[in-house]
Design a protein around this motif. Structure first.
Motif, PDB file in Angstrom:
ATOM      1  N   ASP A 309       0.891  -1.463   0.239  1.00 27.12           N
ATOM      2  CA  ASP A 309       0.100  -0.265   0.395  1.00 27.12           C
ATOM      3  C   ASP A 309       1.005   1.305   0.020  1.00 27.12           C
ATOM      4  O   ASP A 309       0.911   2.397  -0.693  1.00 27.12           O
ATOM      5  N   LYS A 312       2.464   1.753  -2.863  1.00 28.08           N
ATOM      6  CA  LYS A 312       1.468   2.347  -4.379  1.00 28.08           C
ATOM      7  C   LYS A 312       1.003   4.024  -3.730  1.00 28.08           C
ATOM      8  O   LYS A 312       1.218   4.985  -4.889  1.00 28.08           O
ATOM      9  N   THR A 313       1.375   4.227  -2.886  1.00 25.66           N
ATOM     10  CA  THR A 313       0.695   5.482  -1.758  1.00 25.66           C
ATOM     11  C   THR A 313       2.038   6.312  -2.632  1.00 25.66           C
ATOM     12  O   THR A 313       1.836   7.521  -3.653  1.00 25.66           O
ATOM     13  N   SER A 316       1.674   7.613  -6.677  1.00 28.16           N
ATOM     14  CA  SER A 316       0.511   7.835  -7.149  1.00 28.16           C
ATOM     15  C   SER A 316       1.150   9.319  -6.691  1.00 28.16           C
ATOM     16  O   SER A 316       0.758  10.650  -7.050  1.00 28.16           O
ATOM     17  N   ALA A 320       2.196   9.305 -11.306  1.00 25.99           N
ATOM     18  CA  ALA A 320       1.414   7.895 -11.556  1.00 25.99           C
ATOM     19  C   ALA A 320       0.450   7.727 -11.110  1.00 25.99           C
ATOM     20  O   ALA A 320       0.455   8.656  -9.654  1.00 25.99           O
ATOM     21  N   GLU A 322      -3.216   5.271 -10.237  1.00 33.68           N
ATOM     22  CA  GLU A 322      -3.602   3.685  -9.968  1.00 33.68           C
ATOM     23  C   GLU A 322      -5.188   3.718 -10.361  1.00 33.68           C
ATOM     24  O   GLU A 322      -6.034   4.771 -10.475  1.00 33.68           O
ATOM     25  N   THR A 324      -8.747   1.643 -10.140  1.00 36.82           N
ATOM     26  CA  THR A 324      -8.745   0.352  -9.335  1.00 36.82           C
ATOM     27  C   THR A 324     -10.329   0.157  -9.521  1.00 36.82           C
ATOM     28  O   THR A 324     -10.796  -1.193  -9.149  1.00 36.82           O
ATOM     29  N   VAL A 370       0.571   5.089 -16.011  1.00 39.57           N
ATOM     30  CA  VAL A 370      -0.904   3.785 -15.372  1.00 39.57           C
ATOM     31  C   VAL A 370      -0.949   3.043 -14.158  1.00 39.57           C
ATOM     32  O   VAL A 370      -0.398   2.080 -15.491  1.00 39.57           O
ATOM     33  N   PHE A 371      -0.980   2.831 -13.202  1.00 42.66           N
ATOM     34  CA  PHE A 371      -1.014   1.038 -12.794  1.00 42.66           C
ATOM     35  C   PHE A 371      -2.389   0.960 -12.328  1.00 42.66           C
ATOM     36  O   PHE A 371      -3.403   1.514 -11.517  1.00 42.66           O
ATOM     37  N   ALA A 372      -2.209  -0.761 -11.962  1.00 38.31           N
ATOM     38  CA  ALA A 372      -3.460  -1.338 -11.252  1.00 38.31           C
ATOM     39  C   ALA A 372      -2.848  -2.883 -10.530  1.00 38.31           C
ATOM     40  O   ALA A 372      -2.095  -3.733 -11.462  1.00 38.31           O
ATOM     41  N   GLU A 373      -3.913  -2.591  -9.461  1.00 33.09           N
ATOM     42  CA  GLU A 373      -3.395  -3.946  -8.911  1.00 33.09           C
ATOM     43  C   GLU A 373      -3.941  -5.112  -9.478  1.00 33.09           C
ATOM     44  O   GLU A 373      -5.414  -5.369 -10.008  1.00 33.09           O
ATOM     45  N   VAL A 392       0.229  -4.491 -10.826  1.00 32.44           N
ATOM     46  CA  VAL A 392       1.478  -5.090  -9.535  1.00 32.44           C
ATOM     47  C   VAL A 392       0.757  -5.973  -9.045  1.00 32.44           C
ATOM     48  O   VAL A 392      -0.447  -6.222  -8.779  1.00 32.44           O
TER      49      VAL A 392
END
Ligand code: NAD
Length: 489
Positions: A309, A312-313, A316, A320, A322, A324, A370-373, A392
């Motif tokens: 977490d 990711k913070t 961001s 970048a 995220e 969700t 752009v990222f995504a879990e 991620v």
């Protein structure tokens, strides 16, 4: 005055022949100078002018190969100092035009970022070794002296990718010429014009210091057919293929000495001991370099649950964003992958904001990634996307991260990155993943010498094992033996 009839002409020719040969017979031997002149004139008249090429650029692949071969015969006579002068002239001319080259690449391919292409081209100019890379070896003893030296292969056929077209021509060109070879470049058809442009600049530079013509050549319209001619031509003695798995396989089946620099899917592993703020910045910088086009770029993040977490913070907070929403992730998947699950080339190397706009979502152009879990089998993680979309994957612990990193690297033996301060964990991943490049606590581009030690290259030969190519990669090792003498031990 000019009113000659046929008899006059015949008599003039006979007299000239008599003067030159001493017997007046036009059917004289092949040593007859008139016959030789005539043969030359006929030969020239039958030659299509374009077959001579324009500053190294040919219409026909066979002509390109023939001229590279002739150039190699000439280049062989040159010493290392002259080679260095040629390399310096090459670099100076390309450096003068580096912005123009980068702009043309950006416009022609429609991929990447102009400012990053400038950096990549400069890296190729600054960090490609020259003739100093060709180290000789020696053994001496009671039996005398044996010398090992690195000689050129001859004429190399080099296949360049669309993702680094001019960087590959600069880097391969300098390495191959430093080693004493001449080169035929087969560029990607999607980058043919800028490839022609840079090949002509290089030839202009070499000719300006009275170097041989055609040390580096290419064809104006590259095609699968022209590449196949190059792959099978007897005068081409080595192949170097930089590109995806298809072309590497073709090159390795050519029956010639071949160097294969193929695809990567570099995982980046982050464990709980890492400097997470720095890891986040390095990951975004590496992943977004030229919009993720380079084969070395971070393609998936694997992070242990404990710090996921926070990572990711931090990402961001630094260029970048995220996503969700599961539906949005699915829409993005449908956009950038084809029905067959392969990468949709329309989105390769595009800006993050451009990609998101296709889904009706506006993000600030300063957002680079752009990222995504996602889960471990998600196509974003499995496929080599080559765009600034970063999956991620959260895992329980570092052992699971390492195991997944090895799996997602697909045995390419290309590049892996790890952020950790735990020396055992770093060693464990490096040993397990067996990649040619392993970067610790830095962006992936440190692995090709950008902001780090070591030479630069744009041809990383994982499949065939030469690693980060340089001049010595393009040589044959030879032995020269002197028996009983020159050992002064
Ligand atoms: P690509 O494989 O589509 O094309 C690479 C080159 O091969 C081009 O010149 C293309 O025209 C030629 N080619 C492809 N198929 C061919 C065929 N059937 N017959 C003749 N020629 C053919 O790759 P690309 O999209 O241009 O580049 C991206 C790929 O290259 C990625 O997979 C990337 O990882 C890889 N790459 C690897 C390295 C490395 O050093 N290992 C460096 C750059 C790119």
């Amino acid at each position: 005055m000019n009113d000659f009839n046929m008899i006059d002409i015949e008599s003039i020719v006979k007299n000239v022949v008599k003067e030159l040969t001493g017997n007046g017979s036009v059917e004289a031997s092949s040593a007859n100078p008139i016959m030789n002149i005539e043969k030359k004139i006929i030969g020239f008249a039958n030659t299509n002018m374009s077959s001579e090429g324009e500053l190294g650029v040919f219409e026909d692949m066979n002509d390109a190969i023939e001229h590279a071969w002739i150039a190699e015969q000439e280049y062989r006579k040159f010493g290392l100092d002259k080679r260095t002068q040629i390399l310096e002239a090459f670099k100076a001319e390309v450096r003068k035009n580096v912005e123009e080259i980068s702009r043309r690449t950006f416009e022609e391919t429609g991929m990447g970022r102009y400012e990053d292409k400038v950096l990549k081209n400069k890296l190729a100019l600054d960090k490609t070794p020259g003739v100093e890379d060709l180290e000789a070896g020696v053994t001496t003893g009671d039996g005398g002296l044996t010398l090992y030296e690195m000689s050129p292969f001859g004429v190399i056929g080099a296949i360049a990718p669309s993702t680094n077209p001019t960087e590959t021509i600069i880097n391969n060109g300098l390495s191959m010429l430093a080693a004493g070879n001449t080169v035929i470049f087969s560029p990607h058809p999607g980058a043919k014009d800028v490839s022609v442009f840079i090949v002509q600049l290089i030839n202009k530079a070499i000719e300006s210091i009275n170097g041989p013509k055609n040390l580096i050549v290419t064809v104006r319209k590259p095609s699968i057919e022209s590449t196949n001619i190059m792959l099978s031509h007897p005068k081409v003695t080595m192949i170097c293929a930089t590109g995806g798995p298809g072309i590497v396989k073709i090159a390795l089946s050519s029956g010639k000495k071949a160097i294969g620099a193929g695809a990567g899917n570099p995982p980046v592993v982050v464990d709980e001991t890492a400097d997470i703020e720095k890891a986040a910045i390095d990951i975004i910088d590496g992943c977004s370099f030229d919009n993720n086009l380079p084969c070395i770029c971070e393609k998936e993040v694997i992070v242990v649950d404990k710090v996921a977490d926070y990572l990711k913070t931090c990402m961001s907070k630094y260029c970048a964003v995220e996503i969700t929403d599961k539906n949005l992730i699915k829409q993005l998947e449908n956009l950038v992958l084809t029905e067959k699950g392969t990468v949709n080339k329309k989105f390769v190397g595009k800006n993050a904001d451009y990609i998101m706009r296709q889904l009706g979502i506006n993000i600030d152009p300063s957002i680079r990634v752009v990222f995504a879990e996602v889960d471990r089998n998600h196509p974003f993680a499995v496929e080599e996307l080559m765009m600034p979309i970063l999956p991620v994957i959260r895992v329980k612990n570092v052992d699971e991260a390492i195991e997944l990193g090895v799996e997602l690297e697909h045995g390419n033996r290309h590049t892996a990155i790890m952020h950790s301060k735990h020396i055992d964990n770093l060693s464990k991943f490096a040993k397990a993943v067996q990649t040619t490049i392993f970067v610790k606590n830095a962006p992936s581009y440190a692995g090709i010498g950008y902001g780090a030690e070591g030479h630069g290259t744009f041809t990383i030969a994982g499949p065939t094992g030469e690693g980060l190519t340089s001049a010595k990669t393009f040589t044959r090792k030879r032995r020269c033996v002197m028996v009983d003498n020159f050992s002064i031990k």
